[in-house]
Design an enzyme around this catalytic site. Structure first.
Site, PDB file in Angstrom:
ATOM      1  N   GLY A  84       5.014  16.352  40.854  1.00 30.52           N
ATOM      2  CA  GLY A  84       6.412  16.311  40.413  1.00 30.52           C
ATOM      3  C   GLY A  84       7.331  15.877  41.534  1.00 30.52           C
ATOM      4  O   GLY A  84       6.935  15.810  42.695  1.00 30.52           O
ATOM      5  N   GLY A  86       9.351  16.341  44.238  1.00 32.78           N
ATOM      6  CA  GLY A  86       9.609  17.438  45.166  1.00 32.78           C
ATOM      7  C   GLY A  86      10.726  17.117  46.143  1.00 32.78           C
ATOM      8  O   GLY A  86      11.275  17.990  46.790  1.00 32.78           O
ATOM      9  N   LYS A 107      16.491  10.101  46.780  1.00 33.57           N
ATOM     10  CA  LYS A 107      15.286  10.624  47.438  1.00 33.57           C
ATOM     11  C   LYS A 107      15.678  11.236  48.778  1.00 33.57           C
ATOM     12  O   LYS A 107      16.321  10.580  49.585  1.00 33.57           O
ATOM     13  CB  LYS A 107      14.280   9.488  47.629  1.00 33.57           C
ATOM     14  CG  LYS A 107      12.914   9.950  48.092  1.00 33.57           C
ATOM     15  CD  LYS A 107      11.933   8.788  48.056  1.00 33.57           C
ATOM     16  CE  LYS A 107      10.590   9.188  48.622  1.00 33.57           C
ATOM     17  NZ  LYS A 107       9.663   8.043  48.632  1.00 33.57           N
ATOM     18  N   ASP A 119      10.590  20.787  52.201  1.00 31.98           N
ATOM     19  CA  ASP A 119      12.015  21.104  52.237  1.00 31.98           C
ATOM     20  C   ASP A 119      12.840  20.226  51.301  1.00 31.98           C
ATOM     21  O   ASP A 119      14.046  20.399  51.189  1.00 31.98           O
ATOM     22  CB  ASP A 119      12.554  20.982  53.668  1.00 31.98           C
ATOM     23  CG  ASP A 119      12.393  19.571  54.227  1.00 31.98           C
ATOM     24  OD1 ASP A 119      11.880  18.695  53.505  1.00 31.98           O
ATOM     25  OD2 ASP A 119      12.789  19.336  55.375  1.00 31.98           O
ATOM     26  N   ARG A 177       4.931   7.482  36.173  1.00 30.92           N
ATOM     27  CA  ARG A 177       3.741   7.082  36.937  1.00 30.92           C
ATOM     28  C   ARG A 177       2.482   7.333  36.125  1.00 30.92           C
ATOM     29  O   ARG A 177       2.538   8.056  35.113  1.00 30.92           O
ATOM     30  CB  ARG A 177       3.649   7.952  38.209  1.00 30.92           C
ATOM     31  CG  ARG A 177       4.866   7.867  39.089  1.00 30.92           C
ATOM     32  CD  ARG A 177       5.466   9.248  39.356  1.00 30.92           C
ATOM     33  NE  ARG A 177       6.816   9.102  39.917  1.00 30.92           N
ATOM     34  CZ  ARG A 177       7.045   8.732  41.173  1.00 30.92           C
ATOM     35  NH1 ARG A 177       6.041   8.545  41.990  1.00 30.92           N
ATOM     36  NH2 ARG A 177       8.271   8.567  41.603  1.00 30.92           N
ATOM     37  N   ASP A 246      -0.189   9.156  41.423  1.00 33.15           N
ATOM     38  CA  ASP A 246       1.225   9.532  41.254  1.00 33.15           C
ATOM     39  C   ASP A 246       2.154   8.515  41.911  1.00 33.15           C
ATOM     40  O   ASP A 246       3.368   8.601  41.755  1.00 33.15           O
ATOM     41  CB  ASP A 246       1.492  10.929  41.837  1.00 33.15           C
ATOM     42  CG  ASP A 246       1.085  11.047  43.287  1.00 33.15           C
ATOM     43  OD1 ASP A 246      -0.098  10.837  43.590  1.00 33.15           O
ATOM     44  OD2 ASP A 246       1.960  11.320  44.135  1.00 33.15           O
ATOM     45  N   ASN A 247       1.576   7.570  42.641  1.00 35.18           N
ATOM     46  CA  ASN A 247       2.394   6.528  43.261  1.00 35.18           C
ATOM     47  C   ASN A 247       2.170   5.175  42.590  1.00 35.18           C
ATOM     48  O   ASN A 247       2.449   4.136  43.188  1.00 35.18           O
ATOM     49  CB  ASN A 247       2.089   6.434  44.758  1.00 35.18           C
ATOM     50  CG  ASN A 247       2.543   7.673  45.510  1.00 35.18           C
ATOM     51  OD1 ASN A 247       3.438   8.384  45.053  1.00 35.18           O
ATOM     52  ND2 ASN A 247       1.930   7.943  46.643  1.00 35.18           N
TER      53      ASN A 247
HETATM   54  P1  AMP Z   1       4.307  11.257  48.014  1.00 31.73           P
HETATM   55  O1  AMP Z   1       4.349  11.180  49.493  1.00 31.73           O
HETATM   56  O2  AMP Z   1       5.468  10.600  47.355  1.00 31.73           O
HETATM   57  O3  AMP Z   1       3.033  10.792  47.412  1.00 31.73           O
HETATM   58  O4  AMP Z   1       4.462  12.803  47.685  1.00 31.73           O
HETATM   59  C1  AMP Z   1       3.476  13.597  47.107  1.00 31.73           C
HETATM   60  C2  AMP Z   1       4.056  14.896  46.618  1.00 31.73           C
HETATM   61  O5  AMP Z   1       4.596  15.678  47.691  1.00 31.73           O
HETATM   62  C3  AMP Z   1       5.167  14.755  45.609  1.00 31.73           C
HETATM   63  O6  AMP Z   1       5.036  15.779  44.673  1.00 31.73           O
HETATM   64  C4  AMP Z   1       6.410  14.932  46.450  1.00 31.73           C
HETATM   65  O7  AMP Z   1       7.487  15.308  45.671  1.00 31.73           O
HETATM   66  C5  AMP Z   1       5.960  16.003  47.424  1.00 31.73           C
HETATM   67  N1  AMP Z   1       6.721  15.952  48.671  1.00 31.73           N
HETATM   68  C6  AMP Z   1       6.633  15.032  49.629  1.00 31.73           C
HETATM   69  N2  AMP Z   1       7.503  15.262  50.635  1.00 31.73           N
HETATM   70  C7  AMP Z   1       8.178  16.385  50.318  1.00 31.73           C
HETATM   71  C8  AMP Z   1       9.219  17.150  50.926  1.00 31.73           C
HETATM   72  N3  AMP Z   1       9.776  16.831  52.087  1.00 31.73           N
HETATM   73  N4  AMP Z   1       9.647  18.260  50.282  1.00 31.73           N
HETATM   74  C9  AMP Z   1       9.116  18.602  49.118  1.00 31.73           C
HETATM   75  N5  AMP Z   1       8.148  17.945  48.472  1.00 31.73           N
HETATM   76  C10 AMP Z   1       7.670  16.834  49.056  1.00 31.73           C
HETATM   77 MG    MG Z   2       4.971   9.791  45.591  1.00 31.56          MG
END
Ligand code: AMP
Ligand code: MG
Length: 491
Positions: A84, A86, A107, A119, A177, A246-247
């Protein structure tokens, strides 16, 4: 800005309503005026302070109902049923002047229900990287999400050390996604899957609405778009770095720029991402991983494709079976274009000629982008301009031999030098966002609050196919001491 939000109608299991968490002291780094001009004039007319407040998440337009989307995903092959948004918040849909609709997201805008231990913030570096690379991809004609604005937050985020924070506003044809489908498939929530599929078809593939088997047709369309997208990545030497399900966008756009990079020296198995120690997402693995991800999508759609599961599997297999051929055709077409070869040549012979070029580039540590840019300038009957190309190769004779074959092959196309050169120069960029340049821009911004290198690099990348006098430093590969071996994601 007037937002619509049809995603909201899908139901509460699809999202969690969450406003962005306000930031202390935002400052606008950049606002994308060209992109803003695609929307009703009200967006371009906003005053500076309103832009700052909007794109930091401190001001939410009345029409927006901010939310974090729920999704799952395979990360490096491991399934996680709940990821989700985050660190991203969806503001809603905006209509362009041409009537098309796009989604808008902040973002780095703070914690959500899906943040787990994170965070919800973003460091400035990843914001600048995504802004530069996504906008460069757009100018390189590769389908991508776009960057509308970037701000500093005036706050610091805690990583290995304290780093200034940032927020990027990005625009996409869809933020759905492969992992969005996996989220409901894992819960065996067929009703939600069907709603999601219909939503995507209506929004992004309206031409499929009245086909006999819309969900199968959706799979076929996503397969086609992704195969072509990844072929385009290969043609500009782009390595996504974190092609988790998810990407992977359902709309076939490059999305979620994390530890991504463009290749300098050509290496088949090049990896930049620090976390990708096994090379799962290496340059040469990208086409294969694309198919792996799409197979995960197909699995989620089976119950919608046919009540008879065996039949559904056969139908999905047929569709997935087309992926490699679509990819190979797109690859050949694109690479032929880069080398000035038309479709008049024999496909297999052309493929072999191109493959040989890549092998010679790899053996001789040639720069990917400059090889094609210099090749674009050569003449058929004289080799007086060959020198600068040959100098890119450790053994110049290796490429010299290849050029003899290439010139023999060019005869078949009977184009004038001018015609071929102008075609090739429209496909082979002079400038790409080189990793060491991005790193320099990030260092200056994060360490010294100096955004000049960021703006200068961004400016050059606005016209990647035009040689710009005085900008040779952006063209050249990194010196050994400038080389960046690892990139990091935004977390
Ligand atoms: P990604 O790097 O976009 O593939 O992120 C994978 C997952 O980690 C996703 O669910 C993001 O929302 C979560 N995520 C990545 N960075 C953070 C952050 N700084 N705080 C909270 N969730 C994060
Ligand atoms: Mg991602």
């Amino acid at each position: 800005m007037i937002f619509n939000n049809r995603y909201l109608n899908l139901g509460e299991e699809f999202y969690h309503k969450t406003p962005p968490v306000p930031v202390l002291n935002p400052n606008l780094i950049i606002f994308n005026h060209d992109l803003a001009a695609e929307f009703p004039a009200s967006l371009s007319k906003l005053d500076h302070q309103t832009l700052v407040e909007l794109f930091s998440g401190n001001l939410i337009p009345d029409s927006s109902i901010p939310l974090a989307m729920a999704y799952a995903g395979h990360q490096f092959g491991q399934f996680n049923p709940q990821l989700g948004d985050g660190r991203a918040i969806y503001l809603g849909e905006l209509e362009r002047r041409d009537g098309s609709v796009v989604d808008v997201q902040l973002k780095g805008s703070g914690r959500t229900r899906f943040s787990r231990s994170g965070d919800g913030r973003s460091a400035l570096g990843p914001v600048l990287r995504e802004y530069l690379v996504s906008e460069a991809m757009f100018k390189l004609k590769v389908p991508t999400t776009r960057a509308l604005a970037a701000v500093t937050t005036g706050e610091q985020v805690i990583r290995e050390q304290l780093i200034p924070g940032g927020v990027i506003t990005r625009v996409a044809s869809s933020f759905i996604r492969v992992g969005s489908f996996q989220y409901f498939a894992a819960q065996q929530n067929i009703e939600a899957l069907e709603k999601l599929s219909h939503y995507v078809i209506e929004r992004n593939y309206p031409e499929l609405q009245h086909t006999d088997s819309p969900h199968l047709a959706l799979l076929a369309s996503v397969v086609t778009r992704q195969a072509k997208l990844i072929a385009q990545w290969m043609q500009v030497g782009f390595i996504h770095g974190v092609m988790n399900t998810d990407n992977m966008s359902i709309a076939g756009e490059t999305i979620d720029y994390g530890p991504c990079a463009f290749m300098d020296t050509y290496r088949h198995k090049q990896v930049y991402s620090y976390i990708d120690s096994m090379g799962r997402y290496a340059y040469s693995n990208q086409p294969k991983i694309g198919l792996w991800n799409l197979t995960r999508l197909a699995e989620t759609l089976l119950p919608l494709i046919n009540d008879d599961i065996d039949e559904a599997v056969e139908m999905a297999k047929d569709v997935l079976g087309n992926y490699m051929e679509i990819y190979d055709d797109a690859w050949l077409q694109g690479m032929r274009g880069k080398c000035g070869l038309s479709e008049k040549g024999d496909s297999e012979a052309d493929r072999a000629l191109l493959q040989e070029l890549f092998n010679i580039m790899a053996q001789n540590k040639a720069d990917f982008t400059l090889t094609f840019y210099y090749l674009s300038q050569l003449n058929l009957l004289s080799n007086e301009k060959d020198e600068q190309l040959k100098n890119l190769f450790v053994d110049p004779q290796a490429i010299e031999k290849w050029l003899v074959k290439w010139r023999e092959r060019l005869i078949l196309d009977s184009l004038s030098d001018e015609e071929r050169q102008s075609q090739m120069l429209s496909l082979n960029p002079v400038y790409i966002p080189r990793n060491h340049q991005i790193e320099m821009a990030i260092r200056a911004a994060e360490d010294n609050d100096d955004f000049e290198p960021f703006h200068a690099l961004h400016e050059v990348l606005q016209k990647p196919f035009d040689y710009q006098p005085g900008k040779d430093s952006y063209m050249r590969p990194p010196r050994p001491e400038e080389e960046i071996e690892n990139t990091f994601c935004g977390t």
